[in-house]
Design an enzyme around this catalytic site. Structure first.
Site, mmCIF file in Angstrom:
data_model
loop_
_atom_site.group_PDB
_atom_site.id
_atom_site.type_symbol
_atom_site.label_atom_id
_atom_site.label_comp_id
_atom_site.label_asym_id
_atom_site.label_seq_id
_atom_site.Cartn_x
_atom_site.Cartn_y
_atom_site.Cartn_z
ATOM 1 N N MET A 1 71.373 68.603 -9.811
ATOM 2 C CA MET A 1 71.774 68.432 -11.177
ATOM 3 C C MET A 1 70.902 69.098 -12.014
ATOM 4 S SD MET A 1 70.308 64.398 -11.939
ATOM 5 C CE MET A 1 68.511 64.095 -11.391
ATOM 6 N N LYS B 1 73.936 56.477 -13.973
ATOM 7 C CA LYS B 1 73.389 55.153 -14.010
ATOM 8 C C LYS B 1 72.414 55.042 -13.010
ATOM 9 C CE LYS B 1 74.959 52.128 -11.114
ATOM 10 N NZ LYS B 1 73.337 51.677 -10.627
ATOM 11 N N HIS C 1 65.668 57.293 -15.360
ATOM 12 C CA HIS C 1 64.555 56.448 -15.281
ATOM 13 C C HIS C 1 63.736 56.846 -13.906
ATOM 14 C CE1 HIS C 1 66.088 52.971 -12.522
ATOM 15 N NE2 HIS C 1 66.493 54.176 -11.875
ATOM 16 N N ASP C 2 64.463 57.674 -13.037
ATOM 17 C CA ASP C 2 63.773 58.475 -12.298
ATOM 18 C C ASP C 2 62.840 59.487 -12.369
ATOM 19 O OD1 ASP C 2 64.699 56.771 -10.205
ATOM 20 O OD2 ASP C 2 66.409 57.737 -9.793
ATOM 21 N N ASP D 1 76.171 64.356 -5.896
ATOM 22 C CA ASP D 1 74.785 63.916 -5.733
ATOM 23 C C ASP D 1 74.195 64.793 -4.455
ATOM 24 O OD1 ASP D 1 72.683 62.144 -5.028
ATOM 25 O OD2 ASP D 1 74.056 60.297 -5.597
#
Length: 346
Positions: A234, A247, A251-252, A213
């Site tokens: 990423m 997860k 959708h972001d 992250d």
């Protein structure tokens, strides 16, 4: 009578925010936990005496409890001639100390700054392709920079996401735990503080887990764990593993950005048996499922916060199979807002 019913419906929508904010008040006052810990329904004076701050405006407390009873979060009954307040079934999700407690999600979503983008829905429709998000118009910066610059809001966000992860993973491990069988390594991209992989590790302790992250997220990660926390981007690189887990990540982002992410994932898994595990909403507007309206709300949330979107099964097929060039996918509905999408690159 039809006009009266229609007007009442609009009045309920006009004051719809009241439900959310009275719920927030119930959480802040710890009402559910006070009654739960007491063990039996409580009178108003008993409840008042246990509130975290004194003195208490008894009339205001009575009126708030009356509202909470009306929206069926709490109960009111007469016992031995006294009115007593108890917990209705939904209130058990306000009780702390178990994985399905929803307090973290409530405090995140009704926070003033995170509600502010909803005042810019019209602007989103009329923006003529502008890349500026509603969140940016409300807060002056995009959501990721905002979180990096506001540690207290970043903590609130991480706690909300961890809360949602516990709810989702409870459903996933009950309905779809076979997804993780046979894996030796797993990278959770956008895995936050590790809530998701900790849940998986309870059932699959022999898998080697990495959470990947952004730096400001990893900074809040716990140190007393065998999980490997790695900071990075990423869009530039994803660590190698048998499977990549995402997860609530895709959708972001818009379709082009998702294609880029999926191609990075493809490079990170082995040609023999590698897969990408996507946990995200699958929209079906015709469904009468209790979560259908909430899933549509999440789609608006994504649009306003970062120009992301929730996707239908047809959208997922196009994204994974047609656009990203994967060889196949499988969707499994679980007892949660999201579904599990296993995508096979090779």
């Amino acid at each position: 009578m039809e006009d009266l019913s229609s007007q009442a419906k609009l009045w309920n929508y006009i004051y719809g925010f009241a439900d959310s904010l009275v719920l927030k008040c119930a959480v802040q006052l710890d009402l559910a936990n006070i009654i739960h810990d007491h063990g039996t329904p409580m009178t108003l004076s008993e409840l008042s005496s246990r509130l975290p701050s004194q003195p208490v405006n008894q009339d205001a407390l009575y009126r708030v409890m009356r509202y909470l009873v009306h929206i069926k979060l709490f109960t009111k009954s007469s016992i031995d001639g006294e009115l007593r307040y108890g917990l209705a079934p939904p209130a058990k999700f306000l009780v702390k100390g178990w994985d399905n407690c929803m307090i973290g999600s409530i405090l995140l979503m009704v926070d003033t700054d995170f509600m502010a983008p909803y005042h810019y829905i019209k602007d989103e429709i009329l923006n003529d392709g502008s890349s500026i998000t509603a969140f940016e118009k409300a807060s002056g910066t995009n959501i990721w920079e905002y979180l990096a610059e506001h540690p207290e809001k970043n903590q609130l966000f991480n706690e909300g996401m961890a809360n949602e992860s516990r709810l989702t993973m409870s459903g996933l491990m009950k309905d779809c735990s076979s997804t993780f069988e046979g894996l030796t390594t797993l990278v959770d991209v956008g895995g936050g503080t590790g809530t998701t992989v900790k849940y998986i590790a309870k059932a699959f302790p022999n898998i080697k887990y990495t959470v990947y992250d952004l730096p400001h997220v990893i900074a809040d990660a716990p140190g007393d764990t065998e999980i490997n926390f790695v900071e990075g981007d990423m869009f530039k690189y994803i660590p190698n593993a048998d499977a990549i887990l995402m997860k609530g990540v895709l959708h972001d982002w818009d379709d082009n950005e998702c294609i880029e992410i999926l191609k990075r994932c493809k490079d990170a898994v082995p040609r023999d048996g590698g897969k990408v595990i996507i946990i995200d909403v699958v929209l079906n507007v015709k469904s009468e499922h209790p979560y259908t309206k909430m899933r549509l709300t999440l789609d608006l949330d994504m649009m306003l916060n970062n120009k992301g979107k929730e996707r239908t099964e047809e959208d997922w097929k196009k994204l994974i199979y047609d656009d990203a060039g994967y060889k196949g996918y499988k969707i499994t509905q679980i007892s949660a807002l999201q579904s599990v999408i296993e995508a096979y690159p090779y």
